[in-house]
Design an enzyme around this catalytic site. Structure first.
Site, short mmCIF file in Angstrom:
data_model
loop_
_atom_site.label_atom_id
_atom_site.label_comp_id
_atom_site.label_asym_id
_atom_site.label_seq_id
_atom_site.Cartn_x
_atom_site.Cartn_y
_atom_site.Cartn_z
N CYS A 1 -23.53 -42.05 -36.65
CA CYS A 1 -22.93 -43.18 -37.37
C CYS A 1 -23.63 -44.49 -37.00
CB CYS A 1 -21.43 -43.21 -37.12
SG CYS A 1 -20.55 -44.21 -38.33
N HIS B 1 -19.22 -37.80 -38.00
CA HIS B 1 -18.92 -37.63 -36.56
C HIS B 1 -18.76 -36.15 -36.21
CE1 HIS B 1 -18.31 -41.86 -35.41
NE2 HIS B 1 -18.03 -42.01 -36.69
N GLU C 1 -18.46 -34.90 -33.35
CA GLU C 1 -17.69 -34.72 -32.12
C GLU C 1 -16.19 -34.54 -32.36
OE1 GLU C 1 -19.15 -37.41 -33.23
OE2 GLU C 1 -18.22 -39.29 -32.57
N SER D 1 -1.79 -34.72 -2.37
CA SER D 1 -0.42 -34.78 -2.87
C SER D 1 0.14 -33.43 -3.26
CB SER D 1 -0.39 -35.68 -4.11
OG SER D 1 -1.15 -35.06 -5.14
N GLY D 2 -0.73 -32.42 -3.35
CA GLY D 2 -0.29 -31.14 -3.91
C GLY D 2 -0.56 -31.10 -5.41
N ASP E 1 -5.71 -32.45 -8.76
CA ASP E 1 -6.95 -33.16 -8.44
C ASP E 1 -7.21 -33.20 -6.94
OD1 ASP E 1 -6.71 -33.62 -11.10
OD2 ASP E 1 -6.08 -35.71 -10.89
N THR F 1 -5.87 -31.40 -4.65
CA THR F 1 -5.97 -30.07 -4.06
C THR F 1 -7.38 -29.50 -4.24
OG1 THR F 1 -3.64 -29.69 -4.52
CG2 THR F 1 -4.97 -27.76 -4.01
N ARG G 1 7.29 -49.77 -7.89
CA ARG G 1 5.91 -49.28 -7.81
C ARG G 1 5.12 -50.00 -6.73
NH1 ARG G 1 3.42 -46.59 -11.95
NH2 ARG G 1 4.75 -45.83 -13.61
N ASP H 1 39.92 -29.05 -17.49
CA ASP H 1 41.08 -29.84 -17.90
C ASP H 1 41.17 -31.21 -17.22
OD1 ASP H 1 41.91 -27.96 -19.70
OD2 ASP H 1 43.23 -26.93 -18.27
N GLU I 1 6.50 -41.65 -18.56
CA GLU I 1 7.53 -41.94 -17.54
C GLU I 1 8.52 -42.95 -18.10
OE1 GLU I 1 7.69 -40.27 -14.84
OE2 GLU I 1 5.68 -39.40 -14.73
N1 LIG Z 1 2.57 -38.14 -1.60
C1 LIG Z 1 1.26 -38.31 -1.49
N2 LIG Z 1 0.65 -38.10 -0.30
C2 LIG Z 1 -0.70 -38.26 -0.19
N3 LIG Z 1 -1.49 -38.65 -1.18
C3 LIG Z 1 -0.93 -38.89 -2.37
C4 LIG Z 1 0.45 -38.73 -2.61
N4 LIG Z 1 0.70 -39.03 -3.91
C5 LIG Z 1 -0.48 -39.36 -4.44
N5 LIG Z 1 -1.48 -39.29 -3.54
C6 LIG Z 1 -2.90 -39.63 -3.71
O1 LIG Z 1 -3.03 -40.39 -4.91
C7 LIG Z 1 -3.98 -39.77 -5.76
C8 LIG Z 1 -3.63 -40.02 -7.21
O2 LIG Z 1 -2.49 -39.31 -7.59
P1 LIG Z 1 -2.49 -38.46 -8.93
O3 LIG Z 1 -1.09 -38.03 -9.19
O4 LIG Z 1 -3.22 -39.23 -9.96
O5 LIG Z 1 -3.44 -37.20 -8.61
P2 LIG Z 1 -3.03 -35.78 -8.02
O6 LIG Z 1 -1.65 -35.89 -7.43
O7 LIG Z 1 -4.08 -35.30 -7.10
O8 LIG Z 1 -3.05 -34.83 -9.28
P3 LIG Z 1 -2.04 -34.84 -10.52
O9 LIG Z 1 -2.59 -35.90 -11.45
O10 LIG Z 1 -2.17 -33.48 -11.10
O11 LIG Z 1 -0.68 -35.17 -10.02
C9 LIG Z 1 -3.94 -38.30 -5.35
O12 LIG Z 1 -5.14 -37.64 -5.70
C10 LIG Z 1 -3.77 -38.40 -3.85
O13 LIG Z 1 -5.01 -38.67 -3.24
O1 LIG Z 2 -0.46 -41.10 -9.88
C1 LIG Z 2 0.20 -41.77 -10.67
N1 LIG Z 2 0.67 -42.97 -10.25
C2 LIG Z 2 1.44 -43.78 -11.02
O2 LIG Z 2 1.86 -44.85 -10.59
C3 LIG Z 2 1.73 -43.28 -12.34
N2 LIG Z 2 2.48 -43.78 -13.38
C4 LIG Z 2 2.39 -42.88 -14.39
N3 LIG Z 2 1.65 -41.84 -14.02
C5 LIG Z 2 1.30 -40.66 -14.82
O3 LIG Z 2 0.38 -41.11 -15.82
C6 LIG Z 2 0.62 -40.45 -17.06
C7 LIG Z 2 0.94 -41.48 -18.14
O4 LIG Z 2 2.19 -42.05 -17.84
P1 LIG Z 2 2.88 -43.20 -18.70
O5 LIG Z 2 2.84 -42.75 -20.13
O6 LIG Z 2 4.27 -43.31 -18.18
O7 LIG Z 2 2.06 -44.43 -18.47
C8 LIG Z 2 1.76 -39.48 -16.78
O8 LIG Z 2 1.19 -38.22 -16.45
C9 LIG Z 2 2.47 -40.08 -15.59
O9 LIG Z 2 3.18 -39.13 -14.81
C10 LIG Z 2 1.22 -42.07 -12.76
N4 LIG Z 2 0.45 -41.32 -11.94
N1 LIG Z 3 -18.00 -45.05 -36.66
C1 LIG Z 3 -19.02 -45.90 -36.62
O1 LIG Z 3 -19.94 -45.79 -35.81
C2 LIG Z 3 -18.95 -47.08 -37.55
C3 LIG Z 3 -20.18 -47.92 -37.49
C4 LIG Z 3 -20.05 -49.23 -38.25
N2 LIG Z 3 -19.01 -50.02 -37.63
C5 LIG Z 3 -19.68 -48.91 -39.70
O2 LIG Z 3 -18.59 -49.21 -40.14
O3 LIG Z 3 -20.50 -48.37 -40.42
MG LIG Z 4 0.04 -36.48 -8.51
#
Ligand SMILES: Nc1ncnc2c1ncn2[C@@H]1O[C@H](COP(=O)(O)OP(=O)(O)OP(=O)(O)O)[C@@H](O)[C@H]1O
Ligand SMILES: O=c1[nH]c(=O)c2[nH+]cn([C@@H]3O[C@H](COP(=O)(O)O)[C@@H](O)[C@H]3O)c2[nH]1
Ligand SMILES: NC(=O)CC[C@H](N)C(=O)O
Ligand SMILES: [Mg+2]
Length: 537
Positions: free
Chosen positions: A92, A184, A186, A239-240, A243, A245, A312, A474, A535
């Protein structure tokens, strides 16, 4: 080591296709499709200077763009790509950019063309495009999304495909392997698009289809060992979740006991989660995980807090504090044992995070630094090590399976760091967390029993901060409400609510109301993202 050098290390190990991103919303899909063909590729902003590349690509793909090629300030490719002598495919805007560089004329089409079109092929006898169009039926359904089109193809180009409205829907250079397509390939709506991309990267660029997760394991283990050296130690927050793990298992395989995993029990994890994760990691994967019990600290700080953002922040900050304290302890221990001090911090960063940070998103390249747990331990000057940096989530899952990580870990739904705290609306107290936790456990148990867990991308129970009237035995009850959420999503940026079968909902609702004290009503969330989020907070 700078991220670009890490990427280059991987790019130099495989035949690599370079995708230059002009900001199209589909750029990452090109990356996905090429990877699916077994070919490694890197997505870089279109502003990338070819002289600064740290690897030699075997081919280049120029993406689409929201810009019009004639716009003032429209992005343009480094003309040096045309001197590299490797095959080029323009999609494109990419096609229009090729025309701009090689002497074609682009003009604004009379009307925008958006949606399906029938592509008729015009095979050229004895021409290199035969390999590009191989196995492609004619006509084939393709998907268009453009306003500009080629008024005339550049000199020395032949037309190899057209649609009713696009005379130059596919063109190719007379002699050189340079191709441009207006549609496209893709997107899945271009039904044979994957064939075309595969033809380009394998048939034309002659890339070896060696990007498989099993080849990645060996190469990555070697890379980690070289990076960390014979004595370096690595610490990682685990975290379990899938990613962290998978990253932890790779690290363990690479350097054994010099990897130290820490799980922070923040008091808002799922039922029995910390104990289970510790056991699974130790029993099945040989990873020695330290669980830092900080539940009281977290819950104490969350007392009286109802604002989602404050929750948060409190959790994020406390997490850093606890992890830091824990890492100092481990550091002291390894020093005592005469091992090297901890030099590295493992992170589970994935490629979508990287793309988000580097992608070309406007007239100037927007660099957004990603702040997962990064910058955590600045005073220790830990260096980051990110083995999954080049992978998409589904590749991480495939890798997990190859590393013999049990299925229930590999296919776990994502769980956010702030955990149940953002699923208890209103104040987070231990008793509220317990209600949400028990309801969530029943919900997930029943989803698994019904065989639906893998079909659903993410599911959980939330506790709403309201009470409603009910009747049990009840007696009048005045108790709380559980909301059930289940979504299907590719990338969690957008999501559809999952159409849960009624009989499953019925069982879940019955069990929650009967088994979880304090709940007398269950609701099912039927909102998609957007406009809702996955969430509640
Ligand atoms: N309770 C926890 N203890 C230790 N590390 C944590 C904890 N929660 C999150 N983390 C860290 O924060 C990172 C981001 O969390 P995130 O949830 O995106 O990834 P994840 O837990 O590895 O995988 P998933 O996205 O499948 O939950 C994790 O990879 C980990 O390194
Ligand atoms: O590791 C994380 N730390 C965070 O603070 C957090 N907030 C949202 N999520 C996860 O992200 C995805 C999108 O969530 P939302 O639609 O709520 O934004 C969903 O998979 C959510 O569970 C988080 N993951
Ligand atoms: N999808 C595109 O790459 C569009 C390219 C350019 N913006 C167009 O309209 O032709
Ligand atoms: Mg996680």
């Amino acid at each position: 080591m700078a991220p670009i050098e890490v990427a280059a290390q991987v790019a130099n190990m495989y035949d690599t296709v370079l995708i230059l991103d002009f900001g199209s919303q589909y750029s990452h899909l090109i990356t996905r499709r090429v990877r699916e063909a077994g070919v490694y590729c890197e997505l870089l902003p279109c502003t990338q200077k070819i002289a600064d590349l740290k690897f030699k690509p075997k081919g280049i793909i120029l993406s689409g763009s929201p810009f019009s090629i004639t716009d003032e300030g429209a992005p343009h490719v480094d003309p040096a790509v045309f001197d590299l002598g490797v095959p080029i495919l323009g999609i494109c805007y990419g096609l229009q950019e090729i025309a701009r560089n090689l002497g074609g004329e682009t003009s604004l089409a009379v009307k925008r063309e958006y949606g399906h079109a029938e592509l008729h092929l015009h095979p050229q006898e004895g021409h290199h495009s035969a390999a590009f169009l191989k196995d492609l039926p004619s006509p084939t359904n393709v998907w268009m999304s453009h306003g500009d089109h080629l008024e005339s193809p550049p000199q020395d180009f032949v037309v190899i495909g057209s649609t009713a409205t696009s005379e130059y829907a596919a063109v190719a250079h007379k002699d050189r392997p340079i191709y441009g397509i207006q549609f496209h390939p893709e997107v899945t709506h271009s039904v044979d698009g994957t064939i075309l991309l595969r033809n380009f990267v394998i048939g034309i660029c002659k890339c070896d289809a060696s990007w498989t997760m099993s080849s990645f394991i060996d190469k990555e283990l070697e890379r980690i060992r070289t990076l960390v050296g014979p004595t370096g130690s690595v610490i990682g927050a685990v975290s379990g979740g899938v990613d962290s793990t998978v990253a932890a298992v790779l690290m363990k395989r690479a350097i054994g006991d010099r990897f130290h995993a820490v799980l922070v029990d923040n008091g808002v994890m799922r039922l029995n989660e910390c104990a289970q994760v510790k056991k699974t990691l130790a029993d099945n994967l040989g990873i020695n995980l330290t669980v830092a019990d900080a539940a009281d600290l977290f819950l104490g700080r969350l007392k009286g807090v109802t604002d989602p953002e404050r929750k948060r922040k409190i959790i994020g900050n406390t997490f850093i504090e606890v992890f830091e304290a824990e890492s100092h302890k481990i550091d002291a221990m390894t020093r005592e044992r005469g091992e090297g001090a901890i030099e590295w911090l493992l992170q589970g960063t994935l490629y979508p995070d990287v793309i988000e940070s580097i992608s070309f998103k406007g007239p100037s390249a927007t660099i957004k630094s990603h702040h997962n747990v990064g910058g955590l331990l600045e005073d220790m000057r830990l260096k980051l090590i990110e083995p999954l940096r080049e992978l998409f989530k589904d590749e991480v899952r495939a890798l997990g399976t190859l590393l013999d990580i049990p299925d229930d870990l590999v296919w776990r739904h994502p769980f956010p760091g702030p955990g149940i705290a953002i699923r208890v609306l209103g104040e987070v107290t231990p008793s509220q967390v317990e209600i949400a936790r028990l309801a969530d456990n029943i919900y997930i148990e029943e989803i698994k029993k019904a065989g639906l867990y893998r079909q659903i991308s993410q599911a959980y129970a939330a506790l709403l901060p309201v009470r409603s009237v009910g009747v049990m035995g009840d007696q009048r009850t005045y108790e709380q409400v559980i909301a059930l959420r289940a979504v299907e999503s590719q990338d969690f940026m957008t999501a559809d609510w999952f159409q849960m079968p009624y009989d499953v909902l019925k069982r879940i609702s019955n069990r929650i109301i009967n088994e979880v004290k304090g709940v007398n009503r269950v609701l099912y969330d039927v909102s998609s993202k957007p406009p809702s989020t996955i969430e509640f907070e």
